[in-house]
Write an enzyme that holds these catalytic residues in place. Structure first.
Site, short mmCIF file in Angstrom:
data_model
loop_
_atom_site.label_atom_id
_atom_site.label_comp_id
_atom_site.label_asym_id
_atom_site.label_seq_id
_atom_site.Cartn_x
_atom_site.Cartn_y
_atom_site.Cartn_z
N LEU A 110 54.92 -44.24 -15.04
CA LEU A 110 55.16 -42.81 -15.22
C LEU A 110 54.04 -42.12 -15.99
O LEU A 110 53.39 -42.71 -16.86
CB LEU A 110 56.49 -42.60 -15.95
CG LEU A 110 57.73 -43.21 -15.28
CD1 LEU A 110 58.97 -42.85 -16.08
CD2 LEU A 110 57.87 -42.75 -13.84
N GLN A 154 55.42 -34.95 1.78
CA GLN A 154 56.61 -35.73 1.48
C GLN A 154 57.79 -34.82 1.14
O GLN A 154 58.92 -35.05 1.60
CB GLN A 154 56.33 -36.68 0.32
CG GLN A 154 57.56 -37.40 -0.21
CD GLN A 154 57.24 -38.32 -1.37
OE1 GLN A 154 56.79 -39.43 -1.17
NE2 GLN A 154 57.45 -37.84 -2.59
N VAL A 189 51.38 -30.95 -11.80
CA VAL A 189 50.91 -31.05 -13.18
C VAL A 189 49.50 -31.62 -13.14
O VAL A 189 49.23 -32.62 -12.47
CB VAL A 189 51.83 -31.95 -14.03
CG1 VAL A 189 51.31 -32.08 -15.45
CG2 VAL A 189 53.26 -31.40 -14.03
N SER A 224 49.88 -41.67 -10.48
CA SER A 224 49.84 -43.04 -10.99
C SER A 224 48.59 -43.77 -10.53
O SER A 224 48.09 -44.66 -11.21
CB SER A 224 51.10 -43.79 -10.53
OG SER A 224 52.27 -43.20 -11.06
N HIS A 257 55.70 -36.96 -13.86
CA HIS A 257 57.08 -37.44 -13.74
C HIS A 257 57.96 -36.88 -14.86
O HIS A 257 59.10 -36.47 -14.63
CB HIS A 257 57.13 -38.97 -13.82
CG HIS A 257 56.39 -39.68 -12.74
ND1 HIS A 257 55.24 -40.39 -12.98
CD2 HIS A 257 56.63 -39.79 -11.41
CE1 HIS A 257 54.81 -40.92 -11.85
NE2 HIS A 257 55.62 -40.58 -10.88
#
EC number: 6.3.2.1
Length: 282
Positions: free
Chosen positions: A33, A154, A177, A187, A37
């Site tokens: 994370l 997505q 972000v 990630s 997230h």
């Protein structure tokens, strides 16, 4: 904060909230994370009484040669971060818990909007996403589910199958972000070398430059070509540079709103980004 690893355990933890008619929010993740997230969790906390975060590295959305085996598993660190932002329940199932041991005969496929962009370079990826997210929605049964807009395609796929399958929840898209230098948080940014990390913000810089050129009335196709050249000149191997309408249909010079999409590799790391542009033709 509780951590559940089984479907039955999660159901037992959520039953009191359901009985009390509390609003349940859900943030699906693959772990490892970052602030992006955590922003989703904070947004969920604003709307919901109980927030569930899943941590599951889903094998069905990785293609051959992709990074499933190497994808970081950092549950202990993730748990600390989630506790700090007020997550109520972590759902961290095994592959066996999610998919069982018998052959899987059911797939979920969303057509048309998965035909290009990331769909063409990652065949089967969105089928894997659609399947696991549908399973998670059935397991958690949330009122709201939260997804980042960095993965714009997505998000569109998830909205589509939620609508088509009459899944009784609302999908909330949360703005990208970014790091201080503009790089969209991901990630996979952790795969970048220090030198590559210095170059990676060129994607966002190029998107902002393209936005400015469009506002100046420059030809859309030329803007896209210039952006691709900028990326190539800075060492990226470009997968695609595209413009779409917000519904992912092809965009033209005369659309009032478009979304610019980039996918490119820097070394072995595939990076994606997008920028929504309110565009008034000159």
């Amino acid at each position: 904060m509780k951590t559940e690893t089984t479907i039955q355990g999660l159901a037992a933890s959520l039953n009191p909230a359901r009985a009390a008619r509390k609003i349940i929010g859900f943030v699906p993740t693959m772990g490892n994370l970052h602030e992006g997230h955590l922003t989703l969790v904070r947004e969920a906390k604003k709307l919901c009484d109980v927030v569930v975060v899943s941590i599951f590295v889903n094998p069905t959305q990785f293609g051959p040669g992709e990074d499933f085996d190497n994808y970081p598993r950092t549950l202990e660190q993730d748990s600390r971060l989630l506790a700090d932002v007020g997550c109520d329940i972590i759902f961290a199932p095994s592959v066996e818990q999610m998919y069982g041991t018998q052959p899987r005969l059911t797939n979920i496929s969303v057509s048309q909007i998965t035909d290009d962009l990331c769909g063409s370079s990652r065949p089967g990826h969105f089928d894997g996403v659609a399947l696991v997210v549908t399973k998670l929605f059935n397991i958690v049964q949330p009122n709201y589910a939260f997804f980042g807009q960095k993965d714009y395609q997505q998000l569109a796929v998830i909205r589509q199958f939620v609508q088509d399958l009459n899944i009784p929840l609302e999908v909330i898209g949360v703005p990208i972000v970014r790091a201080e230098d503009g790089l969209a948080l991901s990630s996979r940014n952790g795969y970048l070398t220090p030198e590559q990390r210095q170059v990676a913000p060129v994607i966002y810089q190029g998107l902002k430059q393209a936005e400015e050129q469009l506002h100046q009335g420059k030809d859309l196709q030329q803007v896209l070509a210039d952006l691709k050249t900028l990326l190539t000149d800075n060492g990226f191997v470009v997968d695609y540079v595209e413009a779409r309408q917000p519904n992912l249909l092809a965009a033209s010079q005369f659309d009032r709103d478009i979304v610019l999409f980039v996918a490119a590799k820097l070394g072995g790391t595939r990076l994606i980004d997008n920028l929504q542009v309110a565009f008034t033709p000159q």
